[in-house]
Every structure is written in structure tokens, then in C-alpha cells.
Write a protein that holds these residues in place. Structure first.
Motif, PDB file in Angstrom:
ATOM      1  N   GLU A  54       0.938  -1.138  -0.118  1.00 26.96           N
ATOM      2  CA  GLU A  54      -0.069   0.180  -0.002  1.00 26.96           C
ATOM      3  C   GLU A  54       0.768   1.109   0.143  1.00 26.96           C
ATOM      4  O   GLU A  54       0.597   2.294  -0.973  1.00 26.96           O
ATOM      5  CB  GLU A  54      -0.906  -0.014   1.311  1.00 26.96           C
ATOM      6  CG  GLU A  54      -1.828   1.095   1.239  1.00 26.96           C
ATOM      7  CD  GLU A  54      -2.715   1.156   2.461  1.00 26.96           C
ATOM      8  OE1 GLU A  54      -3.304   2.174   2.452  1.00 26.96           O
ATOM      9  OE2 GLU A  54      -3.069   0.247   3.046  1.00 26.96           O
ATOM     10  N   ARG A  55       1.649   1.167   0.730  1.00 27.16           N
ATOM     11  CA  ARG A  55       2.911   2.544   0.965  1.00 27.16           C
ATOM     12  C   ARG A  55       3.625   2.454  -0.623  1.00 27.16           C
ATOM     13  O   ARG A  55       3.649   3.788  -1.010  1.00 27.16           O
ATOM     14  CB  ARG A  55       3.897   2.258   2.043  1.00 27.16           C
ATOM     15  CG  ARG A  55       3.283   2.615   3.353  1.00 27.16           C
ATOM     16  CD  ARG A  55       4.203   2.321   4.632  1.00 27.16           C
ATOM     17  NE  ARG A  55       4.132   2.550   5.675  1.00 27.16           N
ATOM     18  CZ  ARG A  55       3.967   3.801   6.545  1.00 27.16           C
ATOM     19  NH1 ARG A  55       4.554   4.887   5.793  1.00 27.16           N
ATOM     20  NH2 ARG A  55       3.636   3.750   7.485  1.00 27.16           N
ATOM     21  N   PHE A  56       3.689   1.526  -0.878  1.00 29.67           N
ATOM     22  CA  PHE A  56       4.558   1.623  -2.257  1.00 29.67           C
ATOM     23  C   PHE A  56       3.767   2.383  -3.529  1.00 29.67           C
ATOM     24  O   PHE A  56       4.136   3.198  -4.032  1.00 29.67           O
ATOM     25  CB  PHE A  56       4.965   0.145  -2.729  1.00 29.67           C
ATOM     26  CG  PHE A  56       5.597   0.106  -4.045  1.00 29.67           C
ATOM     27  CD1 PHE A  56       6.960   0.656  -4.452  1.00 29.67           C
ATOM     28  CD2 PHE A  56       4.954  -0.209  -5.263  1.00 29.67           C
ATOM     29  CE1 PHE A  56       7.520   0.806  -5.447  1.00 29.67           C
ATOM     30  CE2 PHE A  56       5.719  -0.282  -6.390  1.00 29.67           C
ATOM     31  CZ  PHE A  56       6.697   0.199  -6.600  1.00 29.67           C
ATOM     32  N   TYR A  57       2.445   1.885  -3.480  1.00 30.47           N
ATOM     33  CA  TYR A  57       1.534   2.360  -4.425  1.00 30.47           C
ATOM     34  C   TYR A  57       1.273   3.698  -4.306  1.00 30.47           C
ATOM     35  O   TYR A  57       1.151   4.632  -5.101  1.00 30.47           O
ATOM     36  CB  TYR A  57       0.374   1.330  -4.584  1.00 30.47           C
ATOM     37  CG  TYR A  57       0.326   0.074  -5.100  1.00 30.47           C
ATOM     38  CD1 TYR A  57       1.394  -0.135  -6.211  1.00 30.47           C
ATOM     39  CD2 TYR A  57      -0.407  -1.009  -4.798  1.00 30.47           C
ATOM     40  CE1 TYR A  57       1.493  -1.284  -6.848  1.00 30.47           C
ATOM     41  CE2 TYR A  57      -0.279  -2.291  -5.506  1.00 30.47           C
ATOM     42  CZ  TYR A  57       0.735  -2.339  -6.606  1.00 30.47           C
ATOM     43  OH  TYR A  57       0.807  -3.618  -6.991  1.00 30.47           O
ATOM     44  N   PHE A  58       0.929   3.997  -3.098  1.00 29.80           N
ATOM     45  CA  PHE A  58       0.797   5.626  -2.943  1.00 29.80           C
ATOM     46  C   PHE A  58       2.043   6.312  -3.118  1.00 29.80           C
ATOM     47  O   PHE A  58       1.599   7.638  -3.560  1.00 29.80           O
ATOM     48  CB  PHE A  58       0.018   5.844  -1.211  1.00 29.80           C
ATOM     49  CG  PHE A  58      -1.330   5.539  -1.381  1.00 29.80           C
ATOM     50  CD1 PHE A  58      -2.098   6.205  -1.791  1.00 29.80           C
ATOM     51  CD2 PHE A  58      -1.501   4.368  -0.630  1.00 29.80           C
ATOM     52  CE1 PHE A  58      -3.665   5.898  -1.728  1.00 29.80           C
ATOM     53  CE2 PHE A  58      -3.011   4.007  -0.608  1.00 29.80           C
ATOM     54  CZ  PHE A  58      -4.003   4.901  -0.859  1.00 29.80           C
ATOM     55  N   ALA A  59       3.103   5.862  -2.918  1.00 29.91           N
ATOM     56  CA  ALA A  59       4.437   6.560  -3.382  1.00 29.91           C
ATOM     57  C   ALA A  59       4.431   6.758  -4.801  1.00 29.91           C
ATOM     58  O   ALA A  59       4.863   7.890  -5.283  1.00 29.91           O
ATOM     59  CB  ALA A  59       5.772   5.784  -2.745  1.00 29.91           C
ATOM     60  N   VAL A  60       4.138   5.744  -5.515  1.00 35.17           N
ATOM     61  CA  VAL A  60       4.030   5.845  -6.876  1.00 35.17           C
ATOM     62  C   VAL A  60       3.188   6.788  -7.477  1.00 35.17           C
ATOM     63  O   VAL A  60       3.025   7.575  -8.326  1.00 35.17           O
ATOM     64  CB  VAL A  60       3.601   4.446  -7.620  1.00 35.17           C
ATOM     65  CG1 VAL A  60       3.432   4.677  -9.062  1.00 35.17           C
ATOM     66  CG2 VAL A  60       4.650   3.494  -7.581  1.00 35.17           C
ATOM     67  N   LEU A  61       1.878   6.746  -6.864  1.00 28.95           N
ATOM     68  CA  LEU A  61       0.704   7.913  -7.085  1.00 28.95           C
ATOM     69  C   LEU A  61       1.247   9.400  -6.712  1.00 28.95           C
ATOM     70  O   LEU A  61       1.168  10.247  -7.665  1.00 28.95           O
ATOM     71  CB  LEU A  61      -0.568   7.723  -6.201  1.00 28.95           C
ATOM     72  CG  LEU A  61      -1.700   8.802  -6.609  1.00 28.95           C
ATOM     73  CD1 LEU A  61      -2.035   8.599  -8.075  1.00 28.95           C
ATOM     74  CD2 LEU A  61      -2.820   8.300  -5.524  1.00 28.95           C
ATOM     75  N   ARG A  62       2.112   9.539  -5.675  1.00 21.73           N
ATOM     76  CA  ARG A  62       2.465  10.872  -5.542  1.00 21.73           C
ATOM     77  C   ARG A  62       3.535  11.442  -6.533  1.00 21.73           C
ATOM     78  O   ARG A  62       3.399  12.438  -6.773  1.00 21.73           O
ATOM     79  CB  ARG A  62       3.239  10.682  -3.943  1.00 21.73           C
ATOM     80  CG  ARG A  62       2.064  10.910  -2.731  1.00 21.73           C
ATOM     81  CD  ARG A  62       2.743  11.253  -1.325  1.00 21.73           C
ATOM     82  NE  ARG A  62       3.856  10.323  -1.124  1.00 21.73           N
ATOM     83  CZ  ARG A  62       3.656   9.235  -0.443  1.00 21.73           C
ATOM     84  NH1 ARG A  62       2.581   8.935   0.089  1.00 21.73           N
ATOM     85  NH2 ARG A  62       4.752   8.511  -0.006  1.00 21.73           N
ATOM     86  N   SER A  63       4.389  10.428  -6.933  1.00 19.80           N
ATOM     87  CA  SER A  63       5.436  10.732  -7.903  1.00 19.80           C
ATOM     88  C   SER A  63       4.739  10.898  -9.253  1.00 19.80           C
ATOM     89  O   SER A  63       5.222  12.072  -9.871  1.00 19.80           O
ATOM     90  CB  SER A  63       6.427   9.429  -8.082  1.00 19.80           C
ATOM     91  OG  SER A  63       6.953   9.116  -6.926  1.00 19.80           O
ATOM     92  N   PHE A  64       3.643  10.512  -9.598  1.00 23.55           N
ATOM     93  CA  PHE A  64       2.687  10.528 -10.886  1.00 23.55           C
ATOM     94  C   PHE A  64       2.261  12.131 -10.678  1.00 23.55           C
ATOM     95  O   PHE A  64       2.471  13.082 -11.586  1.00 23.55           O
ATOM     96  CB  PHE A  64       1.779   9.778 -10.699  1.00 23.55           C
ATOM     97  CG  PHE A  64       0.562   9.957 -11.799  1.00 23.55           C
ATOM     98  CD1 PHE A  64       1.134  10.137 -13.323  1.00 23.55           C
ATOM     99  CD2 PHE A  64      -0.484  10.169 -11.528  1.00 23.55           C
ATOM    100  CE1 PHE A  64       0.244  10.351 -14.251  1.00 23.55           C
ATOM    101  CE2 PHE A  64      -1.425  10.630 -12.559  1.00 23.55           C
ATOM    102  CZ  PHE A  64      -1.265  10.481 -13.969  1.00 23.55           C
ATOM    103  N   GLN A  65       1.578  12.354  -9.395  1.00 16.48           N
ATOM    104  CA  GLN A  65       1.092  13.593  -9.199  1.00 16.48           C
ATOM    105  C   GLN A  65       2.173  14.747  -9.391  1.00 16.48           C
ATOM    106  O   GLN A  65       2.119  15.667 -10.028  1.00 16.48           O
ATOM    107  CB  GLN A  65       0.482  13.858  -7.835  1.00 16.48           C
ATOM    108  CG  GLN A  65      -0.645  13.184  -7.791  1.00 16.48           C
ATOM    109  CD  GLN A  65      -1.383  12.952  -6.205  1.00 16.48           C
ATOM    110  OE1 GLN A  65      -1.010  11.843  -5.642  1.00 16.48           O
ATOM    111  NE2 GLN A  65      -2.065  13.954  -5.943  1.00 16.48           N
ATOM    112  N   GLU A  66       3.440  14.644  -8.577  1.00 20.58           N
ATOM    113  CA  GLU A  66       4.501  15.575  -8.635  1.00 20.58           C
ATOM    114  C   GLU A  66       5.058  15.795 -10.085  1.00 20.58           C
ATOM    115  O   GLU A  66       5.554  16.811 -10.349  1.00 20.58           O
ATOM    116  CB  GLU A  66       5.355  15.450  -7.706  1.00 20.58           C
ATOM    117  CG  GLU A  66       5.334  15.351  -6.411  1.00 20.58           C
ATOM    118  CD  GLU A  66       5.841  14.227  -5.133  1.00 20.58           C
ATOM    119  OE1 GLU A  66       6.689  13.461  -5.872  1.00 20.58           O
ATOM    120  OE2 GLU A  66       5.349  14.246  -4.119  1.00 20.58           O
ATOM    121  N   LEU A  67       4.912  14.729 -10.995  1.00 25.50           N
ATOM    122  CA  LEU A  67       5.821  14.756 -12.157  1.00 25.50           C
ATOM    123  C   LEU A  67       4.761  15.996 -12.950  1.00 25.50           C
ATOM    124  O   LEU A  67       5.326  16.421 -13.949  1.00 25.50           O
ATOM    125  CB  LEU A  67       5.597  13.273 -12.981  1.00 25.50           C
ATOM    126  CG  LEU A  67       5.914  13.273 -14.427  1.00 25.50           C
ATOM    127  CD1 LEU A  67       7.486  13.511 -14.528  1.00 25.50           C
ATOM    128  CD2 LEU A  67       5.875  11.980 -14.900  1.00 25.50           C
TER     129      LEU A  67
END
Length: 490
Positions: free
Chosen positions: A136-149
């Protein structure tokens, strides 16, 4: 991979590439030997095509290997580590195209050094286990990276919101009533909607809504306030307008089946925020706010009230708009929570635009700096109060300063916990010019750290733990200096 067929094509491509490289042949060399085109061979090696029987015979004869050497899905020792990667959730669930990564190119890179890449991936897995980084933490980290991109701004969703509002004669404002959105859901999207007493189901008392897709039935917790209903209806409309099929059915979030669910949930929430808070009006009013010469908490509270009764929704909406419309690129957003009868502070949500800003979440149970205005507000908050304040937070160790504005309130849907929402804007030559009240006498500059364990502020009156991480760094530095002295003497 998406199917067994894709897996077979990828393995065949890897084995062909391996056989070719054993002979130190280029793709052009193999094309000349086999009479097959270079582009066709390239597609085979990248797992896009699987050759017919006669072509496999041509390849095996030219490479002086057996037919089975190429078609067997069993990988030899040098490629064996790659098997786990190919069949892992990484390829199944993370849409690499979000980050402009072509899956086949990535496979090609990994296949050049499968042992080294697998060792690297295993190191990441070990780190994630040690630091409690679950799926779960990993997937939300991926989502945040996508938003930040994308600076957390998605113009295609903004455009669809405007189009939807126009087609349905809606004004994007805080006066948008839940019954209007409920009517759209029932008449246009064939929803059935009813309020329920979730309290009689035990722990479901904390559930805001439940969607039962096979019946298109949306159940709402009868404790919901009007703003909460409005957001849930707007989000459900988002799922439908954006045609997001794979989605979570509970709100708040309880579990997920795939990364796609997390991504679709984010897109629907973004749609809801854009439908409830007008981009144009936010740009206008926020620009006026920044032009004020003095910092006054009531002025920021009034700014929020122009758009919503939910500070959380407004703070997050600002992250969509400040970078894209006002040119404020370096900022962070945090949502912190303090549970009733507990001293522990948790960061529930975070977002960093342009680069990783100084304050950030920590998953190792270290103590967040009590000098943060968001945390100070949590402890100063009285029952049923909303508290807004700001400060300039100076991170001495990083040499960075931020304007941090925070609003804290009792979580309206919990067992007495309090939440703080804060927005931090990096102070540089550009942002200082845009925000007049930066030099206001009512805005204090406070030296802060990230966690007590890593903070170098001496004699801190609110320190919760000694700076053990910092002390370890000092010890290591001292040891290195001593070793250098010994070496010089000898």
C-alpha cells in the motif's frame, strides 16, 4: 505481464538476444545470417512478436543452437532472476506509461544485466521491509510521484469538469447543493441512493459511503454533513464522467485490489475538487490574498469560506492551482492527525511539487518537530474549534525557509481525533515577489527540524527525543577525522 502469451513472447525475445550476444553479433549481423529484416528481429527481441515455426528453425540454425533452446520458457542461470521480475506485480499493476516509460525498453535494459538489476531490486525490497514499506505504501508513493511529475495539475480533467458543468447548467461554487448532484446521479447515471445507519454494523460506523456496483446502489452514512455528501456525489459523478470502471467501492479508503484503483480514485477525487472549487475564482481570490501587506489568520479563513466549508478540500485545491496558474512551483502539502488521548502525530497525506521539500513523512516512528505550526495548532486546538495560523519555518540544516499556512480542526468524522492541513511555499526570489505579507510583523520566523532524532537545534524547549541520528553522524565524522590524523602521522 498481462498474459501467458506476453510472457512467452518476452522470454523468447530474451533468449534470442542472449544467443545473439554470445556470438557478438549485432542485429544487422543476425539479419544477414537469417535473411530476416532487422526491424522484425528487433520486435521479436523486445517481446512484441513471436516468430512462426519456420522462422524459429532459421534462427536456431543460424545461431547454432537447438529449436528447444529458443522455444523453452525455462531460463538458464544467467536469466533465471529475470523470471521473478517478469511475473511480478510490478509489470502487472504499475502503468509505466504514466512516467513515459516504454515497458519493452525497460525489459531490454534489464535483460542486459539481469543479475545486477535483480540484485538492485532485491536491495530495494529489503529496504522496504526494514522500513515498513508495504504494498500500500509503495503504490501511494508511486501515485505521489505521478502527481508531482505533472505538478498535480491535470488540464484534461479540468476541461471535462467545465464541459460537464456547462451541459448540466451548474455553477462551480460552494453553493452547489447535494440534492442537485444527487438528482444527476439518479436521473443521468441511474443510481439508487439511500442513507443508512452504519452504526448498527459495528466498525462500519466510520464508513462514509458504500457503493454496490451490481445494483448501482450508493449507501450513505446518515451522520454525513452536507459538504461531505456533496463531495461524495461529485466524486461519484467523476467516476462516471471519466468512465473509470476499476474503482474502490468504499469511502473512506479501506482496501484496494490494484494500482489502477488507486489511480482512478485519485482522478475521481480531482474531478470532485475541480467541480466544487472554481479554478478561475480561486486564482482571482488567492492572488488578491497574496497582495495583502499583513498576515491575518482571519483573512485566510475568509478566503477558504469563499469556496467551501472544508479547509482540507481548499488546501488541496491550491496544490492544483498555485503551480499551474500562479507560477509558485516549489511547495508542499501535508495532512497531519493527532488521535484522541495520544501524543503521536501521523502524516496521512503529503505532496511535494518541483522537488522533495524539507518536511516529509517518516515511517520509522521518529518524532516530528513540535515547532511546526501544524503540530502546534493540533495541541492548541480546543473542542469544536477551527484554528488557522502561519509562520516562516527555517530549516537551518538545509538552509531553506518556507511560508507555512496551517488550519487545524476536529476531524468531523472520527472518534475525536484532530487534523491539521498545511501548505508550505519555498521562499525564493520569485515567491517573495508574489507574496506581499512575507515581511509582515505578525509573521514569525521559527527555526525548525524534520524530526527530533535528526534535529540540531540546541536546547529545544519542545524536544521529544535526543538527536540520536544526528549524534551518530557526528560520531562517524569524528571517527573519520581521527583516522585521517593517524594516517598523516604514519
Amino acid at each position: 505481464m498481462n498474459s501467458d502469451s506476453n510472457f512467452i513472447k518476452t522470454v523468447f525475445g530474451l533468449k534470442l538476444k542472449q544467443q545473439r550476444q554470445k556470438k557478438n553479433w549485432s542485429l544487422q549481423d543476425l539479419a544477414v545470417k537469417t535473411g530476416l529484416s532487422k526491424s522484425y528481429l528487433n520486435e521479436i527481441e523486445n517481446g512484441k512478436k513471436y516468430p512462426k515455426h519456420d522462422k524459429i528453425i532459421q534462427l536456431s540454425e543460424s545461431l547454432n543452437c537447438t529449436f528447444d533452446d529458443l522455444v523453452s520458457t525455462k531460463l538458464d542461470k544467467s536469466l533465471a532472476p529475470f523470471n521473478e521480475i517478469l511475473q511480478s506485480d510490478f509489470f502487472k499493476e504499475i502503468p509505466l506509461n504514466l512516467f513515459g516509460i516504454n515497458k519493452n525498453n525497460l525489459i531490454s535494459i534489464i535483460s542486459d544485466a539481469p543479475k545486477k538489476v535483480t540484485a538492485f531490486i532485491n536491495a530495494l525490497i529489503e529496504i522496504s521491509q526494514n522500513y515498513n514499506l508495504g504494498k500500500e505504501r509503495f503504490y501511494f508513493a508511486v501515485l505521489r510521484s505521478f502527481q508531482e511529475l505533472y505538478d498535480n495539475y491535470f488540464p484534461e480533467i479540468e476541461d471535462k469538469v467545465v464541459k460537464f458543468a456547462h451541459e448540466n447548467l451548474l455553477e462551480i461554487s460552494k453553493n452547489l447543493q447535494p440534492d442537485v448532484l444527487e438528482k444527476i446521479l439518479t436521473e443521468k447515471f441511474n443510481y439508487a441512493i439511500q442513507s443508512e445507519d452504519f452504526e448498527r454494523y459495528g466498525t462500519l460506523d466510520h464508513l462514509r459511503s458504500l457503493f454496490i456496483p451490481e445494483k448501482k446502489l450508493l449507501l450513505l452514512n446518515k451522520k454525513l454533513e452536507q459538504d461531505q455528501k456533496t463531495f461524495i456525489f461529485a466524486k461519484e459523478i467523476g467516476f462516471n464522467v471519466l468512465e473509470l470502471k476499476n474503482r474502490p467501492n468504499t469511502y473512506s479508503w479501506l482496501d484496494f485490489g490494484s494500482f489502477e484503483e488507486i489511480l482512478n480514485n485519485f482522478h475521481a477525487s480531482y474531478f470532485a475538487g475541480a467541480l466544487l472549487i472554481s479554478k478561475e475564482k480561486t486564482v482571482e481570490k488567492t492572488s488578491e490574498f497574496f497582495l495583502q501587506n499583513d498576515w491575518k489568520p482571519t483573512n485566510f479563513e475568509d478566503l477558504i469560506k469563499n469556496f467551501t466549508h472544508s479547509p482540507e478540500t481548499f488546501y488541496y485545491r491550491l496544490t492544483n492551482i498555485l503551480s499551474s496558474e500562479l507560477g509558485i512551483k516549489d511547495l508542499f502539502y501535508l495532512c497531519l492527525v493527532k488521535k484522541k488521548n495520544s501524543d503521536k502525530i501521523q502524516i496521512l497525506k503529503e505532496l511535494h511539487l518541483n522537488h522533495q521539500q524539507a518536511p516529509h513523512a517518516n515511517a520509522t516512528n521518529e518524532h516530528y518537530c513540535r515547532r511546526w505550526i501544524a503540530i502546534k495548532n493540533l495541541y492548541d486546538l480546543t473542542e469544536n474549534e477551527t484554528l488557522t495560523d502561519a509562520q516562516i519555518s527555517h530549516y537551518k540544516d538545509q538552509g531553506l525557509s518556507y511560508l507555512v499556512i496551517s488550519t487545524s480542526q476536529k476531524n468531523p468524522f472520527s472518534d475525536g481525533s484532530n487534523r491539521s492541513y498545511c501548505l508550505g511555499i519555498l521562499l525564493n526570489s520569485q515567491t517573495i515577489k508574489k507574496i506581499n505579507f512575507i515581511k509582515s510583523e505578525t509573521l514569525k520566523t521559527i527555526n525548525v527540524g524534520v524530526t527530533c532524532e535528526s534535529c540540531s537545534i540546541p536546547d529545544c524547549e519542545v524536544r521529544q527525543s535526543p538527536p540520536i541520528r544526528l549524534e551518530k553522524e557526528y560520531f562517524n565524522s569524528s571517527m573519520k577525522n581521527s583516522i585521517e590524523k593517524i594516517r598523516r602521522d604514519f
